[in-house]
Design an enzyme around this catalytic site. Structure first.
Site, mmCIF file in Angstrom:
data_model
loop_
_atom_site.group_PDB
_atom_site.id
_atom_site.type_symbol
_atom_site.label_atom_id
_atom_site.label_comp_id
_atom_site.label_asym_id
_atom_site.label_seq_id
_atom_site.Cartn_x
_atom_site.Cartn_y
_atom_site.Cartn_z
ATOM 1 N N LYS A 160 -2.492 11.584 -7.871
ATOM 2 C CA LYS A 160 -1.514 10.815 -8.634
ATOM 3 C C LYS A 160 -1.722 9.316 -8.399
ATOM 4 O O LYS A 160 -2.528 8.904 -7.558
ATOM 5 C CB LYS A 160 -0.097 11.226 -8.222
ATOM 6 C CG LYS A 160 0.226 10.976 -6.755
ATOM 7 C CD LYS A 160 1.614 11.476 -6.398
ATOM 8 C CE LYS A 160 1.911 11.212 -4.925
ATOM 9 N NZ LYS A 160 3.278 11.620 -4.559
ATOM 10 N N TYR A 215 1.877 -23.084 2.181
ATOM 11 C CA TYR A 215 3.251 -23.301 1.752
ATOM 12 C C TYR A 215 4.215 -23.316 2.938
ATOM 13 O O TYR A 215 4.111 -22.516 3.867
ATOM 14 C CB TYR A 215 3.694 -22.188 0.797
ATOM 15 C CG TYR A 215 3.189 -22.333 -0.613
ATOM 16 C CD1 TYR A 215 3.502 -23.451 -1.380
ATOM 17 C CD2 TYR A 215 2.418 -21.334 -1.194
ATOM 18 C CE1 TYR A 215 3.043 -23.578 -2.679
ATOM 19 C CE2 TYR A 215 1.962 -21.445 -2.495
ATOM 20 C CZ TYR A 215 2.279 -22.570 -3.245
ATOM 21 O OH TYR A 215 1.835 -22.689 -4.531
#
Length: 345
Positions: free
Chosen positions: A33, A242
């Protein structure tokens, strides 16, 4: 090339299926899956079919097409979500086997596709998919007369072999299915490792095929190498990335690497994970951003052109431990910008 290289070792994938198959005396299927856990359902199914798998499991009917393309016409493809509204034509055309989860699904399947193969999913205590005992008791006689190919359930705590839930679910599954004469399946990877009483007539490994825990002996399947865009000198006291979250304690060399959280490298790895240049560890400095990482390459004897994140030293479960998640999540989120290549059969 500006994107990372994701290498999928199909030989390791096949070897992991073979190793798990050798631990049982029953049929071993394969769960493919989520696009083969993010690695390409067609190539994964083709490899596992060649290794010997004859039954595959997907989450929804739409996933069946790629598996059928890869594995060919002579395998069974079972659908965990069962027979959903609008799935009838797809189930019929692709020859899928829905694992029916409710009385509504049983009625839908019998009315829309009489005589078409199906299985039944039972809830043995996880409270997620499948019929509970009261619902199953009401429909069991009728359903079994229609000759289901499989009765299955799913363990909630198989990654913790000593958890009492495993014994409770085993007992409940037996209470629901003993005497039916229908083949049964309870064990995924963790259940296989807990021993024969959990194996029944079929097991269906998932994460262990792809190199993940709890199958500690699995061979690594995924390797990820990321290109360096540039390298700069950073002085003591300067910050990187950042938010100024990392400050250089001494002069260092920082490589800017082309990958980020848009590529499945979760922000939770910020200032915590190690990358590799050959045998040299290179710590990530500062925050993971959308497309870029900043990595300390001061210890490298030569300026790197690429750094490795997933390799024989560090797998998806190692990254998951750092990020506070599980290997499944990291594996299935590996991004689409990577140039993917395969090795092995």
């Amino acid at each position: 090339m500006g994107s990372g290289h994701l290498t999928i070792d199909l030989g390791a994938l096949a070897a992991n299926w073979t190793a798990l198959d050798a631990k049982t005396a029953c049929e071993t299927a394969a769960v493919v899956k989520a696009n083969g856990y993010g690695l390409g359902a067609d190539r994964v199914a083709r490899t596992l079919a060649r290794a010997g798998a004859r039954r595959f499991f997907v989450a929804v009917a739409e996933e069946g097409s790629a598996v059928r393309d890869g594995a060919g016409p002579n395998v069974d493809i079972c659908v965990f979500s069962g027979h959903m509204p609008g799935d009838t034509e797809m189930i019929s055309d692709l020859g899928l086997v829905p694992m029916l989860n409710s009385l509504d699904q049983v009625l839908r399947h019998f009315e829309a596709l009489p005589g078409h193969p199906f299985g039944i999913q039972l809830d043995s205590g996880m409270n997620r998919l499948g019929m509970e005992m009261s619902e199953w008791a009401a429909v069991a006689e009728i359903a079994i007369e229609q000759r289901p190919v499989l009765l299955m359930s799913h363990l909630a705590c198989a990654d913790d072999p000593d958890h009492p839930m495993n014994a409770r679910q085993l007992a409940e599954f037996r209470r629901m299915t003993d005497g039916t004469g229908v083949p049964r399946s309870l064990a995924a990877t963790g259940g296989i490792l807990m021993g024969p009483e959990f194996h029944f007539e079929m097991t269906r490994p998932g994460i262990g095929l792809y190199g993940g825990l709890p199958f500690a002996d699995a061979r690594p399947v995924v390797h990820l190498d990321l290109p360096v865009i540039q390298v700069r000198d950073v002085e003591a006291g300067e910050t990187v990335g950042y938010g100024n979250t990392w400050t250089a304690p001494a002069p260092c060399r920082i490589a800017t690497v082309a990958a980020g959280y848009a590529d499945g490298i979760t922000r939770h790895l910020s200032d915590s994970v190690t990358m590799w240049h050959g045998d040299t560890p290179c710590p990530l400095r500062g925050r993971v951003s959308m497309d870029l990482l900043t990595v300390d390459v001061t210890a490298c004897e030569e300026e790197p052109t690429a750094l490795s994140l997933l390799n024989h030293r560090q797998g998806v479960d190692d990254l998951a431990d750092i990020a506070g998640t599980i290997g499944y999540e990291l594996l299935t989120q590996l991004g689409h910008r990577y140039a993917r290549r395969t090795t092995g059969p």
